[in-house]
Motif scaffolding. Sequence first.
Motif, mmCIF file in Angstrom:
data_model
loop_
_atom_site.group_PDB
_atom_site.id
_atom_site.type_symbol
_atom_site.label_atom_id
_atom_site.label_comp_id
_atom_site.label_asym_id
_atom_site.label_seq_id
_atom_site.Cartn_x
_atom_site.Cartn_y
_atom_site.Cartn_z
ATOM 1 N N TYR A 88 48.765 33.454 54.132
ATOM 2 C CA TYR A 88 47.933 33.490 52.924
ATOM 3 C C TYR A 88 46.813 32.453 52.920
ATOM 4 O O TYR A 88 45.908 32.508 52.068
ATOM 5 C CB TYR A 88 48.808 33.307 51.676
ATOM 6 C CG TYR A 88 49.450 31.947 51.546
ATOM 7 C CD1 TYR A 88 48.771 30.878 50.961
ATOM 8 C CD2 TYR A 88 50.746 31.727 52.000
ATOM 9 C CE1 TYR A 88 49.359 29.623 50.836
ATOM 10 C CE2 TYR A 88 51.339 30.484 51.887
ATOM 11 C CZ TYR A 88 50.645 29.438 51.306
ATOM 12 O OH TYR A 88 51.224 28.191 51.187
ATOM 13 N N THR A 136 47.729 26.084 50.692
ATOM 14 C CA THR A 136 48.417 25.273 49.683
ATOM 15 C C THR A 136 49.479 24.442 50.397
ATOM 16 O O THR A 136 49.803 24.692 51.564
ATOM 17 C CB THR A 136 49.136 26.130 48.623
ATOM 18 O OG1 THR A 136 50.299 26.732 49.208
ATOM 19 C CG2 THR A 136 48.236 27.197 48.046
ATOM 20 N N PRO A 154 52.272 30.340 46.842
ATOM 21 C CA PRO A 154 52.075 31.446 45.902
ATOM 22 C C PRO A 154 53.302 32.354 45.800
ATOM 23 O O PRO A 154 54.237 32.252 46.604
ATOM 24 C CB PRO A 154 50.893 32.202 46.508
ATOM 25 C CG PRO A 154 51.021 31.959 47.979
ATOM 26 C CD PRO A 154 51.537 30.551 48.108
ATOM 27 N N HIS A 159 43.987 36.962 51.361
ATOM 28 C CA HIS A 159 43.742 35.551 51.673
ATOM 29 C C HIS A 159 43.559 34.786 50.361
ATOM 30 O O HIS A 159 42.618 35.044 49.613
ATOM 31 C CB HIS A 159 42.493 35.422 52.548
ATOM 32 C CG HIS A 159 42.068 34.008 52.781
ATOM 33 N ND1 HIS A 159 42.807 33.129 53.555
ATOM 34 C CD2 HIS A 159 40.984 33.313 52.334
ATOM 35 C CE1 HIS A 159 42.199 31.955 53.571
ATOM 36 N NE2 HIS A 159 41.098 32.036 52.847
ATOM 37 N N LEU A 160 44.464 33.828 50.110
ATOM 38 C CA LEU A 160 44.408 33.057 48.865
ATOM 39 C C LEU A 160 43.960 31.623 49.064
ATOM 40 O O LEU A 160 43.588 30.951 48.101
ATOM 41 C CB LEU A 160 45.789 33.055 48.184
ATOM 42 C CG LEU A 160 46.399 34.417 47.840
ATOM 43 C CD1 LEU A 160 47.733 34.231 47.140
ATOM 44 C CD2 LEU A 160 45.453 35.234 46.978
#
Length: 289
Positions: A266, A243, A249, A239-240
Amino acid sequence: MKWKWLFSMLIPIIILLILPFLTTNHSAIKSTDKLYPSKQYFPVFQQNYLMGERDKKTTERNNSSHNPTKKEQTPALLWGVDSASTVDAKLLKCTRDYYGVPAIWGRYIGTKDNVSSGLTKTEIDLLHSKKVKVLLIYNHFVDATGYENGKKEAKQAISLTAKLGIPKGKALFADIEPTYPVDSEFIKGWVDELSQSEYRAGIYGLFNPENKLLAAYQNAVSNNPNIQKNTIIWTASPHLGVTNKKNQPTFKPQGPKDSLLFGWQYGIEAKNCNIDTNLFSNKIIPYTW
């Protein structure tokens, strides 16, 4: 007087002798005209030639529009979203304005009270009108254990999907949340039932070493290698954070080794719109609608 008589006799003879030559020359002139048209015919010829070239170029241009160049082909990675909410013009605009236009939109089949609204044919038509493909999610369970349970949930997923008129070959993703109990038998039952239907098996969840889902999947595959060959994986790890499309990413999902790992969620719970953000391999396209 004799010479006048002689001359009168010779004139017809002379005429008879030169007449064939006169006829031959006249025919030759006509033949020459056919081979070498006079200048007045050249503008017409040039005009017809130029028109033919123009039509040829127009045809080539039209053909090229129906045969996309390599630049117009599907990119290797596709940015997408998923939502528990119904997709309408307002949500589409919000997503476009704040995050970008998705290539794929994940939606739930069948309404689950206080969790997700069910996908409708109206939504499908709206998304298709925007050239957005639909990814199908099934979440009508909280217990992912037991072979017969896996088969039962798969049967319900197939029924709900068929009612929407979804064509064969599309993947149905079982939403196995981190808090759900899970074992390899449920995965076997899910995949076995879907393998006998017109649809493909898919699994969504946290495929990381800390979660029981990864171990359950690996155990199922060790007992039946066909599960790996026939199941599309959509992971939520790592998990980022959310965006926009522009700042997506690098595609580095975490999931089972050598699996059909085609999707990565993500980022979850976007601030401005009720969506999560994803990256997909273009290999998932045949399994979306």
